[in-house]
Design an enzyme around this catalytic site. Structure first.
Site, PDB file in Angstrom:
ATOM      1  N   HIS A 156      -3.030  10.651 -17.419  1.00  0.00           N
ATOM      2  CA  HIS A 156      -1.838  11.052 -16.667  1.00  0.00           C
ATOM      3  C   HIS A 156      -0.546  10.505 -17.264  1.00  0.00           C
ATOM      4  O   HIS A 156       0.538  10.797 -16.751  1.00  0.00           O
ATOM      5  CB  HIS A 156      -1.973  10.610 -15.212  1.00  0.00           C
ATOM      6  CG  HIS A 156      -3.037  11.348 -14.459  1.00  0.00           C
ATOM      7  ND1 HIS A 156      -2.772  12.425 -13.655  1.00  0.00           N
ATOM      8  CD2 HIS A 156      -4.385  11.174 -14.410  1.00  0.00           C
ATOM      9  CE1 HIS A 156      -3.898  12.885 -13.128  1.00  0.00           C
ATOM     10  NE2 HIS A 156      -4.892  12.139 -13.570  1.00  0.00           N
ATOM     11  N   ASP A 362       7.705  10.320 -20.242  1.00  0.00           N
ATOM     12  CA  ASP A 362       6.914  10.582 -19.049  1.00  0.00           C
ATOM     13  C   ASP A 362       5.789  11.544 -19.398  1.00  0.00           C
ATOM     14  O   ASP A 362       5.992  12.473 -20.195  1.00  0.00           O
ATOM     15  CB  ASP A 362       7.781  11.197 -17.948  1.00  0.00           C
ATOM     16  CG  ASP A 362       7.463  10.655 -16.571  1.00  0.00           C
ATOM     17  OD1 ASP A 362       6.359  10.097 -16.402  1.00  0.00           O
ATOM     18  OD2 ASP A 362       8.305  10.784 -15.673  1.00  0.00           O
TER      19      ASP A 362
END
Length: 455
Positions: A156, A362
């Site tokens: 993730h 990110d």
């Protein structure tokens, strides 16, 4: 098709009749309800000694397996190696990484506890889906214990380039861990390319598109995680009419709103974001008194010194900006260091003229996608998005910026605030087509199809 076994650092048990919170919980629970199975994760309880076998809680065809951990092990595994070593390296902040052999030993010891807890729960035909950087070694530990079931892993976070990854002293062991899976999923093609480059010449692509490495054939692919697009679009009008959203708009007194929503983390680029807003007010004085910036940043990992430092830095910047520009009836920057309910956020997103999402790095950033899905298609706001967020690979109709260039971000804010409604509608419609084609259900189905293919 056998059962699905999900393993993550934490689990999100949902009481009957209540909705799961967060995209991952929605996707995991939907998959588990379809196939039946087990969700194994840390219970949230810390003991003086390891807690032994996980506690089981059954809900229909789903079993929650909750594992207690020892405080000393947790400190090494989670606060230590996972979040003080892997997290900063994976987010390209190598100067903040703190490596110790003791912390990595604790990390692998806890992963071994997960593997031992999972073994008695497995049945023939099961498929195993492991989530995130806290549990990278788990697949190989299960292989060492004789598990032959298909095992998939989804990361993730971003995956760093080889030059950055090599700052981890045991990066070669981590790469061997990843090669033990049947499916390795990453957010973007950039992340996939970084992993393949880190494996260097140790792999080759097979005719069916898999990667052969270490005598095994595995799927290495980008699976960009997403949101419940239609649900958010349907819920946003009601959220816009909630009392909290009315209070926010009343307080603005007709001013435009720029909104940012992020965990309080150094990867999110919040200090530079504050400076970009300051630059907007300096270069375009007519914006003073006409626009407000609200940054919601709930605290996280407050016991880690680097997180305490960024909190103090943001408090100082917010005070400085407000001290310089505030007037008797206008506070330019509203900094909320607390959590806000998800439904309330949808109303805030829909009320904001600009969504400002500028992480330094990110994996995906679902706030960017939620902001777009929550907009009124007839009068949508504008997304200003960092090129280093995984979402930028899909949402190319946003205003894409380099978050290290404070002046360019300020220019994008000014452009967003003055953008004609026709252009805003076109950009929004383009991004909604992407979000509808690749929602959280599509992400889940794609990954599980790859895992089923491995079976």
């Amino acid at each position: 098709m056998g059962r699905l076994i999900v393993v993550s650092n934490r689990i999100a048990p949902v009481e009957e009749g209540t909705a799961p919170q967060g995209g991952l919980a929605v996707a995991v629970l939907a998959a588990l309800k379809e196939a039946g199975g087990v969700w194994l994760g840390w219970s949230g309880k810390l003991l003086d000694a390891p807690g032994g076998a996980p506690k089981l809680k059954r809900a229909g065809s789903l079993t929650y397996a909750m594992l207690d951990l020892a405080q000393a092990d947790f400190d090494l595994y989670y606060n230590g190696h996972a979040n003080s070593t892997l997290w900063p390296i994976f987010h390209y902040r190598i100067q903040l990484a703190h490596y110790s052999r003791a912390a990595e030993d604790g990390y692998r010891r806890v992963n071994a506890q997960f593997a031992d807890a999972l073994l008695p729960l497995l049945r023939p035909g099961d498929r195993i889906w492991v989530h995130d950087y806290q549990l990278i070694p788990l697949g190989r530990l299960l292989r060492d214990r004789g598990v032959t079931a298909p095992i998939g892993f989804f990361l993730h976070t971003p995956f760093p380039t080889p030059e950055v990854l090599r700052t981890l002293p045991t990066h070669e062991v981590l790469l061997q861990d990843l090669a033990a899976y049947d499916v390795v999923g990453l957010h973007t093609t950039r992340d996939r390319d970084a992993l393949l480059a880190a494996w260097h010449r140790g792999w080759r692509e097979t005719p069916d598109g898999r990667i052969e490495i270490g005598g095994r054939r595995i799927v290495v692919e980008s699976f960009p995680i997403s949101i419940e697009t239609e649900e958010i679009a349907a819920d946003a009008p009601a959220a816009w009419n909630m009392r909290s959203a009315h209070r926010l708009r009343d307080s603005l007194v007709g001013r435009d709103l720029i909104i940012g929503v992020d965990r309080l983390d150094y990867s999110k680029g919040l200090p530079r974001r504050f400076e970009a807003f300051r630059t907007l007010l300096e270069r375009w004085p007519d914006r003073r008194g006409r626009v407000s910036f609200m940054q919601i940043a709930p605290p996280t990992r407050g016991e880690v010194a680097d997180y305490q430092e960024i909190r103090h830095q943001l408090e100082s910047l917010a005070g400085s900006i407000n001290g310089e520009f505030a007037d008797i009836d206008w506070v330019p920057l509203r900094y909320l260091n607390k959590s806000v309910p998800r439904k309330t956020l949808l109303g805030f997103y829909r009320s904001a003229r600009v969504g400002l999402v500028t992480p330094m790095r990110d994996g995906m950033n679902l706030v960017a996608k939620e902001y777009v899905a929550a907009q009124d298609p007839e009068d949508p706001g504008v997304l200003v998005l960092s090129e280093f967020a995984g979402a930028a690979e899909e949402l190319d109709a946003a205003l894409i910026v380099n978050p290290f260039d404070v002046e360019r971000v300020a220019e994008a804010l000014e452009r967003a605030l003055t953008m004609p409604v026709e252009e805003r509608r076109d950009r929004h419609a383009s991004m909604m087509r992407v979000l509808r084609a690749n929602d959280i259900g599509h992400w889940r189905r794609r990954f599980l199809a790859a895992l089923e293919g491995a079976a």
